[in-house]
Motif scaffolding. Structure first.
Motif, PDB file in Angstrom:
ATOM      1  N   UNK A  40      74.260  36.257  13.543  1.00  0.00           N
ATOM      2  CA  UNK A  40      73.479  37.276  11.925  1.00  0.00           C
ATOM      3  C   UNK A  40      75.027  37.581  11.208  1.00  0.00           C
ATOM      4  N   UNK A  41      74.925  36.906   9.989  1.00  0.00           N
ATOM      5  CA  UNK A  41      75.269  36.617   9.044  1.00  0.00           C
ATOM      6  C   UNK A  41      76.871  36.014   8.850  1.00  0.00           C
ATOM      7  N   UNK A  42      76.721  35.122  10.075  1.00  0.00           N
ATOM      8  CA  UNK A  42      78.350  35.129  10.256  1.00  0.00           C
ATOM      9  C   UNK A  42      78.895  34.816   9.212  1.00  0.00           C
ATOM     10  N   UNK A  43      78.655  33.718   8.174  1.00  0.00           N
ATOM     11  CA  UNK A  43      78.914  33.013   7.315  1.00  0.00           C
ATOM     12  C   UNK A  43      80.049  34.235   6.504  1.00  0.00           C
ATOM     13  N   UNK A  44      79.221  34.926   6.335  1.00  0.00           N
ATOM     14  CA  UNK A  44      79.530  36.663   5.334  1.00  0.00           C
ATOM     15  C   UNK A  44      81.331  36.571   4.765  1.00  0.00           C
ATOM     16  N   UNK A  45      82.203  36.550   6.302  1.00  0.00           N
ATOM     17  CA  UNK A  45      83.493  36.994   6.292  1.00  0.00           C
ATOM     18  C   UNK A  45      84.145  35.509   5.562  1.00  0.00           C
ATOM     19  N   UNK A 146      75.520  29.197   6.146  1.00  0.00           N
ATOM     20  CA  UNK A 146      76.053  27.886   4.231  1.00  0.00           C
ATOM     21  C   UNK A 146      76.564  29.029   3.722  1.00  0.00           C
ATOM     22  N   UNK A 147      77.695  28.602   3.048  1.00  0.00           N
ATOM     23  CA  UNK A 147      78.021  29.339   2.330  1.00  0.00           C
ATOM     24  C   UNK A 147      78.051  29.013   1.103  1.00  0.00           C
ATOM     25  N   UNK A 148      77.484  28.132   0.239  1.00  0.00           N
ATOM     26  CA  UNK A 148      76.585  27.809  -0.496  1.00  0.00           C
ATOM     27  C   UNK A 148      75.624  28.574  -0.864  1.00  0.00           C
TER      28      UNK A 148
END
Length: 192
Positions: A40-45, A146-148
């Motif tokens: 969960x929310x792995x792209x946040x960092x 997706x960082x975007x």
């Protein structure tokens, strides 16, 4: 010999700094790498680290837009809609970071390590600013890594937003769909 080595360092250090931010962002926004993230929310960092590297580059006199163009060339997404959306999203997040006062020495240290920085300006001062989806991930799991699709928000705004679909999210979903970066199913879910 020491003078020659020192002269080499004076010339080499700026070029290393110039390439460091673009290389780091290229790696952090590489679609193949993002697709492998789990949890969960792995792209946040990744978003938080990208904001750090953009702010760092700007502090070194580089233009964030140039750094992002170079990073897209390095991860071979240059000229694609993906690169355009990543660039737009990261520039928006850099602007948000400045407005919230996240770019203090302490905030930069947190962002560098992919952590939430503390807001130091405005009505949300003292709150952590974390990444959240523009389009709720619960609605469109395909955008989870997706960082975007991420934006920095103070904790109280993030909680109040929940999984609401804003008009901004609807417009963004349409743009992603038209660029073939969001499935028809995802676009339809957001439009309902």
């Amino acid at each position: 010999m020491f003078k020659l080595f020192f002269a080499f360092l004076l010339v080499a250090v700026p070029s290393v700094k110039a390439g460091t931010s673009a290389s780091a962002i290229a790696s952090l926004t590489d679609p193949a790498k993002l697709a492998t993230l789990k949890g969960d929310r792995a792209a946040n960092p990744s978003l938080q680290k990208c904001v750090y590297w953009l702010a760092y580059a700007e502090g070194q006199g580089e233009k964030p837009e140039v750094v992002l163009d170079e990073s897209a060339k390095l991860n071979k997404t240059a000229g694609t809609p993906y690169a355009g959306f990543v660039s737009w999203g990261l520039l928006e997040n850099l602007k948000i970071a400045k407005e919230l006062g996240l770019l203090t020495p302490e905030g930069m240290a947190e962002l560098k390590h992919g952590k939430s920085a503390t807001t130091t300006k405005g009505q949300y001062s003292g709150q952590k600013a974390d990444a959240d989806g523009v389009i709720p991930v619960a609605l469109c799991p395909e955008l989870q890594n997706q960082v975007m699709n991420l934006e920095l928000l103070p904790a109280s705004l993030k909680r109040s937003k929940s999984d609401k679909v804003t008009d901004r999210a609807k417009v963004f979903a349409k743009e992603l769909y038209e660029a073939k970066l969001l499935s028809q199913e995802g676009w339809e879910k957001v439009q309902r």
